[in-house]
Design a protein around this motif. Sequence first.
Motif, PDB file in Angstrom:
ATOM      1  N   LYS A  63      90.114  41.303  79.092  1.00 42.29           N
ATOM      2  CA  LYS A  63      90.901  41.418  77.854  1.00 42.29           C
ATOM      3  C   LYS A  63      90.725  40.201  76.965  1.00 42.29           C
ATOM      4  CE  LYS A  63      94.478  44.438  79.715  1.00 42.29           C
ATOM      5  NZ  LYS A  63      95.862  44.465  80.253  1.00 42.29           N
ATOM      6  N   VAL A  64      90.559  39.028  77.580  1.00 40.73           N
ATOM      7  CA  VAL A  64      90.346  37.823  76.776  1.00 40.73           C
ATOM      8  C   VAL A  64      89.022  37.957  76.026  1.00 40.73           C
ATOM      9  CG1 VAL A  64      90.104  35.311  76.811  1.00 40.73           C
ATOM     10  CG2 VAL A  64      91.680  36.445  78.394  1.00 40.73           C
ATOM     11  N   LEU A  65      88.008  38.442  76.709  1.00 39.43           N
ATOM     12  CA  LEU A  65      86.723  38.633  76.042  1.00 39.43           C
ATOM     13  C   LEU A  65      86.869  39.629  74.888  1.00 39.43           C
ATOM     14  CD1 LEU A  65      83.640  38.305  75.763  1.00 39.43           C
ATOM     15  CD2 LEU A  65      83.402  40.196  77.376  1.00 39.43           C
ATOM     16  N   ASN A  66      87.645  40.710  75.125  1.00 44.14           N
ATOM     17  CA  ASN A  66      87.845  41.664  74.038  1.00 44.14           C
ATOM     18  C   ASN A  66      88.541  40.997  72.851  1.00 44.14           C
ATOM     19  OD1 ASN A  66      86.567  43.654  75.393  1.00 44.14           O
ATOM     20  ND2 ASN A  66      88.393  44.855  75.892  1.00 44.14           N
ATOM     21  N   GLY A  67      89.514  40.121  73.163  1.00 47.35           N
ATOM     22  CA  GLY A  67      90.186  39.382  72.097  1.00 47.35           C
ATOM     23  C   GLY A  67      89.195  38.516  71.329  1.00 47.35           C
ATOM     24  N   VAL A  68      88.341  37.840  72.064  1.00 47.39           N
ATOM     25  CA  VAL A  68      87.327  36.987  71.438  1.00 47.39           C
ATOM     26  C   VAL A  68      86.390  37.847  70.578  1.00 47.39           C
ATOM     27  CG1 VAL A  68      85.326  35.525  71.939  1.00 47.39           C
ATOM     28  CG2 VAL A  68      87.450  35.216  73.224  1.00 47.39           C
ATOM     29  N   MET A  69      86.059  39.032  71.059  1.00 51.05           N
ATOM     30  CA  MET A  69      85.205  39.937  70.287  1.00 51.05           C
ATOM     31  C   MET A  69      85.896  40.319  68.969  1.00 51.05           C
ATOM     32  SD  MET A  69      82.400  41.434  72.219  1.00 51.05           S
ATOM     33  CE  MET A  69      82.159  42.132  73.837  1.00 51.05           C
ATOM     34  N   VAL A  72      88.064  38.480  67.336  1.00 54.30           N
ATOM     35  CA  VAL A  72      88.017  37.300  66.470  1.00 54.30           C
ATOM     36  C   VAL A  72      86.615  37.132  65.876  1.00 54.30           C
ATOM     37  CG1 VAL A  72      88.212  34.774  66.418  1.00 54.30           C
ATOM     38  CG2 VAL A  72      89.885  36.138  67.679  1.00 54.30           C
ATOM     39  N   ALA A  73      85.591  37.418  66.704  1.00 58.36           N
ATOM     40  CA  ALA A  73      84.222  37.266  66.225  1.00 58.36           C
ATOM     41  C   ALA A  73      83.826  38.416  65.292  1.00 58.36           C
ATOM     42  CB  ALA A  73      83.259  37.204  67.409  1.00 58.36           C
ATOM     43  N   GLY A  74      84.703  39.427  65.199  1.00 58.23           N
ATOM     44  CA  GLY A  74      84.430  40.514  64.268  1.00 58.23           C
ATOM     45  C   GLY A  74      83.485  41.573  64.810  1.00 58.23           C
ATOM     46  N   VAL A  75      83.369  41.687  66.114  1.00 55.54           N
ATOM     47  CA  VAL A  75      82.562  42.785  66.663  1.00 55.54           C
ATOM     48  C   VAL A  75      83.429  43.824  67.374  1.00 55.54           C
ATOM     49  CG1 VAL A  75      80.246  41.798  66.858  1.00 55.54           C
ATOM     50  CG2 VAL A  75      81.979  41.209  68.565  1.00 55.54           C
ATOM     51  N   LEU A  76      84.744  43.682  67.280  1.00 55.23           N
ATOM     52  CA  LEU A  76      85.647  44.703  67.829  1.00 55.23           C
ATOM     53  C   LEU A  76      86.818  44.839  66.868  1.00 55.23           C
ATOM     54  CD1 LEU A  76      86.696  46.629  70.055  1.00 55.23           C
ATOM     55  CD2 LEU A  76      87.681  44.645  71.203  1.00 55.23           C
ATOM     56  N   ASP A  77      87.012  46.054  66.373  1.00 55.15           N
ATOM     57  CA  ASP A  77      88.106  46.326  65.450  1.00 55.15           C
ATOM     58  C   ASP A  77      89.161  47.125  66.203  1.00 55.15           C
ATOM     59  OD1 ASP A  77      89.874  47.155  63.585  1.00 55.15           O
ATOM     60  OD2 ASP A  77      88.379  48.049  62.221  1.00 55.15           O
ATOM     61  N   PRO A  78      90.348  46.512  66.462  1.00 56.90           N
ATOM     62  CA  PRO A  78      91.370  47.211  67.251  1.00 56.90           C
ATOM     63  C   PRO A  78      91.794  48.536  66.609  1.00 56.90           C
ATOM     64  CG  PRO A  78      92.240  45.155  66.337  1.00 56.90           C
ATOM     65  CD  PRO A  78      90.779  45.157  66.072  1.00 56.90           C
ATOM     66  N   ASN A  79      91.601  48.672  65.295  1.00 57.11           N
ATOM     67  CA  ASN A  79      91.979  49.917  64.629  1.00 57.11           C
ATOM     68  C   ASN A  79      90.872  50.968  64.687  1.00 57.11           C
ATOM     69  OD1 ASN A  79      94.520  48.894  63.855  1.00 57.11           O
ATOM     70  ND2 ASN A  79      93.488  47.715  62.235  1.00 57.11           N
ATOM     71  N   ASP A  80      89.674  50.532  65.040  1.00 58.91           N
ATOM     72  CA  ASP A  80      88.550  51.474  65.156  1.00 58.91           C
ATOM     73  C   ASP A  80      87.707  51.050  66.359  1.00 58.91           C
ATOM     74  OD1 ASP A  80      86.550  53.266  64.886  1.00 58.91           O
ATOM     75  OD2 ASP A  80      85.770  52.481  62.976  1.00 58.91           O
ATOM     76  N   PRO A  81      88.288  51.244  67.555  1.00 54.06           N
ATOM     77  CA  PRO A  81      87.686  50.628  68.754  1.00 54.06           C
ATOM     78  C   PRO A  81      86.278  51.155  69.062  1.00 54.06           C
ATOM     79  CG  PRO A  81      89.532  52.063  69.356  1.00 54.06           C
ATOM     80  CD  PRO A  81      89.529  51.964  67.867  1.00 54.06           C
ATOM     81  N   ASP A  82      85.875  52.280  68.464  1.00 55.18           N
ATOM     82  CA  ASP A  82      84.543  52.795  68.777  1.00 55.18           C
ATOM     83  C   ASP A  82      83.441  52.166  67.927  1.00 55.18           C
ATOM     84  OD1 ASP A  82      85.481  54.363  70.791  1.00 55.18           O
ATOM     85  OD2 ASP A  82      85.759  56.143  69.520  1.00 55.18           O
TER      86      ASP A  82
END
Lengths: 498, 498
Positions: free
Chosen positions: A176-182, A184-194
């Motif tokens: 989950k920490v890595l996902n959080g970092v992703m 922040v880095a802008g490669v994971l959008d919690p509103n559009d996780p796909d």
Amino acid sequence: MAKVKKQPRPKAVTPKGFRDYFGAEVTERSHMLSQIAEVYHRYGFEALETSAVETVEALGKFLPDVDRPNEGVFAWQEDEKDWVALRYDLTAPLARVAAQYRNDLPSPYRRYAMGPVWRNEKPGPGRFRQFYQCDADTVGSPTVAADAEICAMLSDTLETVGIPRGDYIVRVNNRKVLNGVMEVAGVLDPNDPDAMETERGIVLRAIDKFDKFGEEGVRLLIGAGRMDESGDFTKGAGLSDEQADIVMGFMNARRESGAATAARLRELVGASKTGQDGVNELETIAELLDAQGYGGDRILIDPSVVRGLGYYTGPVFEAELTFEILDEKGRPRQFGSVSGGGRYDDLVKRFTGQEVPATGVSIGVDRLLAALRAKGRMSSVETGPVVVTVMDRDRMADYQAMVAELRNAGIRSEVYLGNPKNFGNQLKYADKRNSPIAIIEGGSEKENGVIQIKDLILGAQIAQNATLDEWKERPSQYEVPRGDLVAKVREILESQKQ
Amino acid sequence: MAKVKKQPRPKAVTPKGFRDYFGAEVTERSHMLSQIAEVYHRYGFEALETSAVETVEALGKFLPDVDRPNEGVFAWQEDEKDWVALRYDLTAPLARVAAQYRNDLPSPYRRYAMGPVWRNEKPGPGRFRQFYQCDADTVGSPTVAADAEICAMLSDTLETVGIPRGDYIVRVNNRKVLNGVMEVAGVLDPNDPDAMETERGIVLRAIDKFDKFGEEGVRLLIGAGRMDESGDFTKGAGLSDEQADIVMGFMNARRESGAATAARLRELVGASKTGQDGVNELETIAELLDAQGYGGDRILIDPSVVRGLGYYTGPVFEAELTFEILDEKGRPRQFGSVSGGGRYDDLVKRFTGQEVPATGVSIGVDRLLAALRAKGRMSSVETGPVVVTVMDRDRMADYQAMVAELRNAGIRSEVYLGNPKNFGNQLKYADKRNSPIAIIEGGSEKENGVIQIKDLILGAQIAQNATLDEWKERPSQYEVPRGDLVAKVREILESQKQ
């Protein structure tokens, strides 16, 4: 009568990629498995032994490392209908069992399993298609207390099988920490996780290869791409230097103390909810382990643990042996990982549609055995039985009576059962068996009520170092009354232990 | 985007003919296997663990019981080339190993092996396609001293796993005596050993069915033939009444003492050289066992042991449990055979062309476990862990510290890791786990430095038998200072053992 065409003889070979285990290789492993089972059991885990065969339908395509090529199962068709296969790990059968018996099993269900698994891979040096796994999992518990417990149990297990504190470390990280970092880095959008799934896949695989390519290689892979020595180019995730800095920051976030590491991670995940949850989980794990007395010398929060991050959904752990051994070329190297695990939440979903949280660990028993042997803490050479030689084949009953006495006294022993004609062959046999002692009772000994007892270990030492005169004195052979058989053998065995 | 067709969910089922083993089913078997291994080891046998997979070429068509239908192996093709299969027993892999490593192994080679084997048979009630075998064999020794040793070891093993003397008997017979009897009956001509092979085959299969059809049925089968209840006719061997008398005489040759039995057999084999050899071998075995103190109360010469006579070439042995158990319908019956073995001389001949004498035994571990359970000497129900309940989910560290203390004291225990909201669920869980004790520490206990310790076994007894008033007194629950956790738990566990 027509002559039957002679069939060629079958070849006596182990199938490719498989191997046989002899003597101490078997007993030492089985001893280690029972030591591990005892720890797992003390922690409340229940034994489970599923069949080696599963339906292919139940196994699914569920292999943990999807990017390894040639990874497959041994499968065959039943009655030209259903396909069945040998299990490739112990997790897929657990998933099946957890779904099949869900109304009968306690929840949470803590279970351990140990046994061989089979992989239909190209065999290679030291790479076998059948090997042991040794797993413990808690199914149905969402709390990280379950993860902390597994880490504590892993630490206890390593010490129980003979890895002293200081020679190993259990490292804990969190997906989950890595996902959080992703985020922040802008490669994971919690509103559009796909969105950007491809990029994240490349990042995950890249950081999984940290051990292999180092920081520089990982930076290339998450950036513009990487060309290997042969000129082959691997496409990168296309992250900017700034984005890459954030991801690399995650892997280098380890600080002096668990608290400092957590603080650094909290900085890195910024406002990401998932990231904050992940850091909180790591803190809770540290706190729970502290309460049980497991300090940073045994279990450590360490964001550089990246193996398995792709597969797991929450906390991830890995046990590493920290001592050095010599490799094939005599160079010192760290022994490395012997166990890994983590939290995964899709265990039974394939079967029931329900998400059931689970966390578990797998210990590489063969690697642990190799480590103990490399450190000289296990011999893999076994002392053989006391051999009662046969001087007179008509007096076999006398010799059998001797071994019966020895065995009843708990001493491993046997009568030589080959052709007794050549006495030299009997001693060669004893040597091949690594026997500690040979017993001799010829006709004159029988008459005088005595036996000869030969200390073969001492004898071998003398033969190597002694002068002829010393050797002639044969101080490693004793004549004792027949009635002293057990006592004298015991005395010699004791002296050999020193 | 086109809608992806929904795949049906996979079924969570054990493949047909296979089963799963839980908890004590696993641990009790593994305990028994290690007890057996210890005896085998003391007798000088070495562990061997071959791979589960063999080449079909190496396995051959080597099944011990050739007249059983549907008997086959699980096999598949490698790379559209070589066929490999799961081992169907532990003897075929031993043959392969004895041939493959013949220059490295000691000779004689005593080895034991334990593990699952697989049979591609029609599954039926209580008939599984994967089951455990537990074998010991001596390869390369022609002397019957090796056979006698196996019988002694079998006797020791049964007593070690918990079958007391008097509750079992090891019976010994000899294929050579039967061959001698066949000569006398005129169905075996030593000068033309291939003649009348068909007739002898029928005789062998007939006496193998003695248990099933009784003396009358066997007489029909070796005589004119036998019609079963359904009207199906099995062709007989066509022996005359006189010939049949001789064969049946063999099976009924057992007398009061081993010496008397041998004398009777000597009469029966008359001038047959093979038959006399066979009787001599039985006498030697009896003499060797006598010298080791194994009397007729443990090991017995008994010509009525016919199982396996078709397969073996010399001495044959079988261990039988002599006590009665109740069958599914509550009727008493003898438990029967749990182990069998004997001498066979064609072990490695297929591979090397050389005849290598071998003798061995196989123990039916699952049947032995069933016997001990039927006699109430093994529970198959395991006591669960002490369960530390969770009264306040924020104080998980406190509860974890408690189990850490208990585990460090060697006491099996765990924290409840399900959702702690409903306390009743926690007690239901403890009940399902068969837990002996539950620990409770709510807010007020914490404040007062005490804990509640609930004796769940006593509690259940009281709940069953007590009046409401007695039950209300709750004498099965104790309040003790937090510091007394381990001491009090230990005290209760001790009291539960009585």
